[in-house]
Design a protein around this motif. Structure first.
Motif, PDB file in Angstrom:
ATOM      1  N   PRO A 465       0.827  -0.962  -0.146  1.00 53.55           N
ATOM      2  CA  PRO A 465      -0.017  -0.456  -0.382  1.00 53.55           C
ATOM      3  C   PRO A 465       0.848   1.247   0.037  1.00 53.55           C
ATOM      4  CG  PRO A 465      -1.028  -2.064   1.867  1.00 53.55           C
ATOM      5  CD  PRO A 465       0.527  -1.959   1.404  1.00 53.55           C
ATOM      6  N   GLU A 466       0.235   1.767  -0.383  1.00 62.74           N
ATOM      7  CA  GLU A 466       1.304   3.663  -0.533  1.00 62.74           C
ATOM      8  C   GLU A 466       0.911   4.626   0.620  1.00 62.74           C
ATOM      9  OE1 GLU A 466      -0.467   4.797  -4.131  1.00 62.74           O
ATOM     10  OE2 GLU A 466       0.719   4.202  -5.508  1.00 62.74           O
ATOM     11  N   TRP A 467       0.012   4.034   1.178  1.00 66.52           N
ATOM     12  CA  TRP A 467      -0.128   4.618   2.392  1.00 66.52           C
ATOM     13  C   TRP A 467       0.913   4.856   3.506  1.00 66.52           C
ATOM     14  CZ3 TRP A 467      -1.619   1.098   5.764  1.00 66.52           C
ATOM     15  CH2 TRP A 467      -2.500  -0.078   5.125  1.00 66.52           C
ATOM     16  N   LEU A 468       2.156   3.429   3.091  1.00 69.80           N
ATOM     17  CA  LEU A 468       2.374   2.239   4.406  1.00 69.80           C
ATOM     18  C   LEU A 468       3.720   3.408   3.669  1.00 69.80           C
ATOM     19  CD1 LEU A 468       2.182  -1.097   4.646  1.00 69.80           C
ATOM     20  CD2 LEU A 468       1.772   0.517   6.385  1.00 69.80           C
ATOM     21  N   GLU A 469       4.321   4.867   3.121  1.00 68.98           N
ATOM     22  CA  GLU A 469       5.196   5.753   2.024  1.00 68.98           C
ATOM     23  C   GLU A 469       5.320   6.193   3.428  1.00 68.98           C
ATOM     24  OE1 GLU A 469       7.000   4.553   0.205  1.00 68.98           O
ATOM     25  OE2 GLU A 469       6.091   2.814  -1.278  1.00 68.98           O
ATOM     26  N   CYS A 470       6.521   6.802   3.841  1.00 63.74           N
ATOM     27  CA  CYS A 470       6.902   7.213   4.576  1.00 63.74           C
ATOM     28  C   CYS A 470       6.661   9.022   3.775  1.00 63.74           C
ATOM     29  CB  CYS A 470       8.330   7.451   5.068  1.00 63.74           C
ATOM     30  SG  CYS A 470       8.680   6.506   6.674  1.00 63.74           S
ATOM     31  N   PRO A 471       6.501   9.941   4.789  1.00 62.56           N
ATOM     32  CA  PRO A 471       5.852   9.705   6.062  1.00 62.56           C
ATOM     33  C   PRO A 471       3.942   8.976   6.101  1.00 62.56           C
ATOM     34  CG  PRO A 471       4.850  11.847   5.140  1.00 62.56           C
ATOM     35  CD  PRO A 471       5.753  11.739   4.152  1.00 62.56           C
ATOM     36  N   ARG A 472       3.878   8.225   7.117  1.00 67.74           N
ATOM     37  CA  ARG A 472       2.577   8.244   7.732  1.00 67.74           C
ATOM     38  C   ARG A 472       1.590   8.899   8.141  1.00 67.74           C
ATOM     39  NH1 ARG A 472       4.677   1.350   9.026  1.00 67.74           N
ATOM     40  NH2 ARG A 472       5.475   0.578   7.065  1.00 67.74           N
ATOM     41  N   GLY A 473       0.360   8.382   8.555  1.00 62.59           N
ATOM     42  CA  GLY A 473      -0.254   8.844   8.989  1.00 62.59           C
ATOM     43  C   GLY A 473      -0.157   8.625  10.904  1.00 62.59           C
ATOM     44  N   PRO A 474      -0.273  10.005  11.448  1.00 65.59           N
ATOM     45  CA  PRO A 474       0.304   9.954  12.837  1.00 65.59           C
ATOM     46  C   PRO A 474      -0.480   8.422  13.922  1.00 65.59           C
ATOM     47  CG  PRO A 474      -1.080  11.710  12.308  1.00 65.59           C
ATOM     48  CD  PRO A 474      -0.898  11.381  11.258  1.00 65.59           C
ATOM     49  N   ASP A 475      -1.655   8.504  12.878  1.00 61.09           N
ATOM     50  CA  ASP A 475      -1.948   7.484  13.948  1.00 61.09           C
ATOM     51  C   ASP A 475      -2.024   5.852  13.555  1.00 61.09           C
ATOM     52  OD1 ASP A 475      -3.959   8.184  11.755  1.00 61.09           O
ATOM     53  OD2 ASP A 475      -5.534   7.682  12.819  1.00 61.09           O
ATOM     54  N   VAL A 476      -0.904   5.673  13.196  1.00 59.67           N
ATOM     55  CA  VAL A 476      -0.439   4.721  11.696  1.00 59.67           C
ATOM     56  C   VAL A 476       0.770   3.579  12.555  1.00 59.67           C
ATOM     57  CG1 VAL A 476       0.201   3.250  10.501  1.00 59.67           C
ATOM     58  CG2 VAL A 476      -1.492   4.740   9.836  1.00 59.67           C
TER      59      VAL A 476
END
Length: 544
Positions: A465-476
């Motif tokens: 998933p692209e949402w695992l790239e940095c920076p990540r969401g603060p709640d991940v």
């Protein structure tokens, strides 16, 4: 002589790997029982893959490595020892991984996991699926054996496979599924008709459900009665804003009229009766499957505009969202579209200077249905003012298109699209940013980076998933890693929100909605101190 149960060595090895990876963290904390089911399913899939690869190896007639019987026995013991060490090592680490998620969400860290419970539940799940597989294999063998007398062997095996598939499919979808859906439907229909003793009809004949209303109090359903009874009063709004009126809420239940079109027309006539089109804001709210509307979303808007808001909603089902969509997707889409068309056609004919600002709202399935309630080319000459879609499900076409085509350099969990002229994204921490000025027609997506219903995708079975790239969401969690197939299964398990605290996962709060409405509608005359008092008041109202 006692018959031993044979297991595939390659299946056990790959099953152990999948089981171990399933213990790593995902987007939300997992209860022990849910973890056990997830790990059991992961082990079953890994085991099945191992069995399939072994079968394929033999089918392609690739020669085995020459080993003596004793060497084979030692290899099996080595594989078993490796699998056991892998599973035990990951079980020992699993508590730390779950705490890495819990700490981010302000939850109390747990001191120890429940490896025995996880192991037992996983074993039961694996044995259940294995028995199903054995039965399937037995049907294939019996049918193919009978057919081999008259047709070639491979054709007979194929025919046996098709017969087994047809038998299992008819059993699961034709008998068990229908029985389950019927039972669930009866339960939720009866629940929908329950009238809580502390929610009597309004005494004011002017209000919806009152003596002069076009809608009877009994016809609007359980969620409709709660929605129209538990909102803020003029006194609540005066307490925070120094002025205010009673907001208008119109809710048409599934039993208020026969067809979606009739319910939409009834909603319009009730809106006219209560003079909803004289308010500053008119909100079309699309509920989730059972008719529930997140009170925090509507309460916050009503406070921000000091009660000068009218909200209309029509119930399309009394079943939970996924079941409603599965059983009659076309009918519920028709309901959302009928309401929008009826309201919009009347609103469009009103003088531009005197008509209310028109917004749409939906959470989860409600967001998906709200998106499908209109076509952009139908309103392009006379657009509505905007839409707030919270927790948009991964299957929502507009969200997916925008996210996949976001501006370069912006993260997948908080993207920007075409400079933010039309669409902006935010979460519980803020957002709603753009390089360009926000135009008159606006769409806001409220989504938590830890929401699995937003960020699930079947592609994660084979793609990171692209949402695992940095920076990540603060709640991940920083410990979250991608594993083929397993990560997708973890996100499916995360659909069970369990004890996830509010403001994380798929649980949205009045504070998050307030941020979204302020950005989307720009209400006048609200200082930061007043907004702080408003958030405290909304938190109190949410406990009703």
């Amino acid at each position: 002589m006692r018959k031993t149960i044979a297991f595939s060595v390659s299946g056990l090895l790959l099953g152990a790997v999948f089981f171990a990876f399933s213990l790593t963290p995902s987007l939300i904390p997992r209860p022990t029982f849910v973890q056990g089911i997830l790990s059991g399913v992961a082990f079953t899939i890994g085991y099945s893959c191992g069995v399939f690869f072994r079968w394929l190896w033999r089918y392609l007639q690739i020669p085995d490595i020459p080993l003596t019987l004793q060497q084979r026995q030692w290899l099996k013991r080595l594989v078993a020892a490796f699998g056991a060490c892998l599973i035990l090592g990951f079980l020992w680490q699993s508590t730390h991984w779950q705490n890495s998620v819990r700490v981010l969400m302000g939850m109390r860290a747990v001191s120890g996991g429940s490896p025995v419970t996880i192991g037992v539940v996983s074993l039961v799940v694996f044995l259940f699926f294995r028995s199903m597989g054995k039965g399937f294999h037995r049907v294939v063998l019996v049918v193919s054996a009978r057919l081999q007398k008259s047709i070639p062997d491979r054709v007979a095996i194929l025919a046996g496979l098709l017969v087994a598939l047809a038998l299992y499919w008819s059993l699961l979808s034709g008998v068990l599924l229908k029985l389950g859906l019927y039972t669930v439907s009866i339960f939720y229909e009866q629940l929908d008709q329950i009238t809580a003793e502390n929610l009597p009809p309004p005494q004011d004949p002017y209000k919806t459900g009152g003596s002069d209303s076009l809608l009877s109090w009994g016809s609007v359903g359980r969620e409709g009665r709660r929605f129209m009874s538990l909102g803020p009063t003029a006194e609540d709004i005066w307490e925070i804003a120094g002025e205010g009126v009673d907001p208008i809420r119109v809710y048409v239940g599934l039993h208020s009229a026969e067809t979606p079109q009739q319910r939409a027309l009834l909603a319009l006539e009730e809106l006219k009766r209560v003079k909803a089109f004289e308010r500053e804001i008119l909100l079309i709210a699309t509920p989730v499957g059972d008719g529930w509307i997140d009170p925090g979303a509507v309460n916050s808007l009503e406070f921000l505009y000091r009660g000068d808001v009218a909200t209309v909603a029509v119930q399309y089902s009394y079943l939970p969202g996924p079941i409603a969509l599965f059983t009659d997707a076309q009918a519920i889409r028709k309901s959302a579209r009928a309401l929008f068309e009826v309201i919009y056609d009347h609103w469009e004919g009103l003088p531009v200077g005197t008509r209310p600002r028109l917004y749409l709202y939906g959470l989860s399935l409600g967001a998906k249905l709200s998106e499908g309630s209109f076509e952009f080319f139908d309103v392009i000459d006379n657009p509505i003012d905007g839409a707030l879609w919270a927790g948009p499900p991964f299957s929502m076409s507009a969200w997916r298109l925008i996210t996949d085509n976001r501006d370069p350099g912006t993260p997948a969990w908080l993207p920007q699209f075409k400079g933010g002229e039309v669409v902006r994204f935010g979460n519980q921490y803020g957002g709603y940013l753009g390089r360009e000025p926000w135009g008159r027609f606006r769409i806001a997506f409220l989504q938590h980076a830890s929401d699995p219903i937003v960020f699930f995708d079947f592609r994660w079975a084979y793609r990171r998933p692209e949402w695992l790239e940095c920076p990540r969401g603060p709640d991940v969690s920083p410990d979250l890693r991608w594993f083929p197939v397993v990560t997708m299964l973890q996100l499916l398990a995360d659909f069970y929100v369990g004890d996830t605290p509010r403001d994380f996962g798929h649980r949205y709060t009045p504070a998050g909605y307030t941020l979204a409405w302020v950005a989307l509608t720009e209400p006048p005359d609200w200082s930061e101190a007043e907004l702080q008092r408003l958030r405290a008041k909304l938190k109190t109202l949410s406990k009703r």
